[in-house]
Write a protein that holds these residues in place. Sequence first.
Motif, PDB file in Angstrom:
ATOM      1  N   SER A 276      13.847  48.589  13.353  1.00  0.00           N
ATOM      2  CA  SER A 276      14.191  47.983  11.939  1.00  0.00           C
ATOM      3  C   SER A 276      15.676  48.107  11.549  1.00  0.00           C
ATOM      4  O   SER A 276      16.587  48.833  11.923  1.00  0.00           O
TER       5      SER A 276
ATOM      6  N   ARG B 114      12.827  39.889   2.001  1.00  0.00           N
ATOM      7  CA  ARG B 114      11.805  40.660   3.323  1.00  0.00           C
ATOM      8  C   ARG B 114      11.913  42.137   3.594  1.00  0.00           C
ATOM      9  O   ARG B 114      11.078  42.714   3.824  1.00  0.00           O
ATOM     10  N   TYR B 115      13.394  42.160   3.876  1.00  0.00           N
ATOM     11  CA  TYR B 115      13.526  43.563   4.295  1.00  0.00           C
ATOM     12  C   TYR B 115      13.222  44.381   3.560  1.00  0.00           C
ATOM     13  O   TYR B 115      12.644  45.650   3.624  1.00  0.00           O
TER      14      TYR B 115
ATOM     15  N   LYS C  33      11.553  44.228   0.679  1.00  0.00           N
ATOM     16  CA  LYS C  33      10.118  44.546   0.138  1.00  0.00           C
ATOM     17  C   LYS C  33       9.441  45.130   1.099  1.00  0.00           C
ATOM     18  O   LYS C  33       8.346  45.981   0.638  1.00  0.00           O
ATOM     19  N   LYS C  34       9.578  45.080   2.547  1.00  0.00           N
ATOM     20  CA  LYS C  34       8.951  45.757   3.547  1.00  0.00           C
ATOM     21  C   LYS C  34       9.356  47.273   3.376  1.00  0.00           C
ATOM     22  O   LYS C  34       8.646  48.066   3.701  1.00  0.00           O
ATOM     23  N   LYS C  35      10.451  47.220   3.238  1.00  0.00           N
ATOM     24  CA  LYS C  35      11.109  48.932   2.799  1.00  0.00           C
ATOM     25  C   LYS C  35      10.235  49.467   1.646  1.00  0.00           C
ATOM     26  O   LYS C  35       9.947  50.613   1.652  1.00  0.00           O
TER      27      LYS C  35
ATOM     28  N   LYS D  95       3.267  53.677  -2.385  1.00  0.00           N
ATOM     29  CA  LYS D  95       3.242  52.238  -1.693  1.00  0.00           C
ATOM     30  C   LYS D  95       2.456  51.196  -2.401  1.00  0.00           C
ATOM     31  O   LYS D  95       2.658  50.041  -2.324  1.00  0.00           O
TER      32      LYS D  95
ATOM     33  N   HIS E  36       3.870  47.489  -3.905  1.00  0.00           N
ATOM     34  CA  HIS E  36       3.449  46.524  -3.311  1.00  0.00           C
ATOM     35  C   HIS E  36       2.468  45.728  -4.281  1.00  0.00           C
ATOM     36  O   HIS E  36       2.468  44.751  -4.461  1.00  0.00           O
TER      37      HIS E  36
END
Length: 320
Positions: free
Chosen positions: A6, A140-141, A143-145, A279, A283
């Motif tokens: 990543s 996107r990075y 939000k994924k983190k 998380k 989310h």
Amino acid sequence: MNDKQSPRKETVVWTGILSDIALAAAKGGVGYLSGSKALMGDAIYSGADAAARLAGVIPWHPKQNSKPSGSVRSRAVQGNKEPLAAILFSVLILMGGLQVVFSAIRDLTRGHLSAPGQSALAAVLLCIVFKEAVFQYQYRYFKKKGDGSHAAYADSHRFSLYTSITVFIGIALAMTGGYMNWHPLIYLDPVAALLTGGLILRKGYSLITSSVYSKKLQELPSEEAASFIETVQRVHGVIRVEQLRALEEGSCVNLDVKISVNPRISVLEAQDISECARKLLQHRFVHVGEVHMEVVPYDPGYPYKSNHELVDNDVPTLLQ
């Protein structure tokens, strides 16, 4: 292995900063050659974006105690100590916005304008596409983190997109007026520059207020925090939400949550439960930023005792 594959957070942030600098240089050069004041104003806005993010990345102030704080409120108070460089960037952004506004007003009052060249319209379209691609990469990075930074990026990108769309409309209508020999439409290029200057002043003002004045933390009422509590209680392993404090800071909400779990589980299992709850909150609620989880063993309190206490404790509970 996943951490190696990543991208690093610093790389993603610096990608956005360097892209804003490149966009500012490209827009400024094309705007100067084509005679579009609106595109030059958009270039200053891209430079303001780069300066605002640069002020939050470079550690201008000396390092303080690296010991982690115990709550969201304490860390938020420490984070409000903005460096002096942020104030300098704010002043430069305000000066740039005033320059764009004064230049647009001078062109509007002077008259005898000429329509911008075709390169200005092509440049703003290419810059919008490039900016959107970089934003999607960063959004996107983060939000994924799951650290809540994606909400701040989306809010900043929204006003940047508004600026570019305003410039695009102004340039397109001014070019249409030049082709059709309709002189009033040519004034829409400096009008778009005037609106862009207002957005630049707004950005500089928001940055300087967040630098000089500490961000006010407002605790949400219990009615609005009920949805957060309900979400945490759905996590398998959470017996009860002992405490939940929701602190509203700007457009984000930071949470300080204290949950109780089975006292007979291991520390690793308790950490997994708290991480799952964190998380899930980040989310499900896109406006939730930082979440600090505290795990304590469940205690039913007097006069009740849990089963493990009755088994492990050999001391009689009644007076002999």
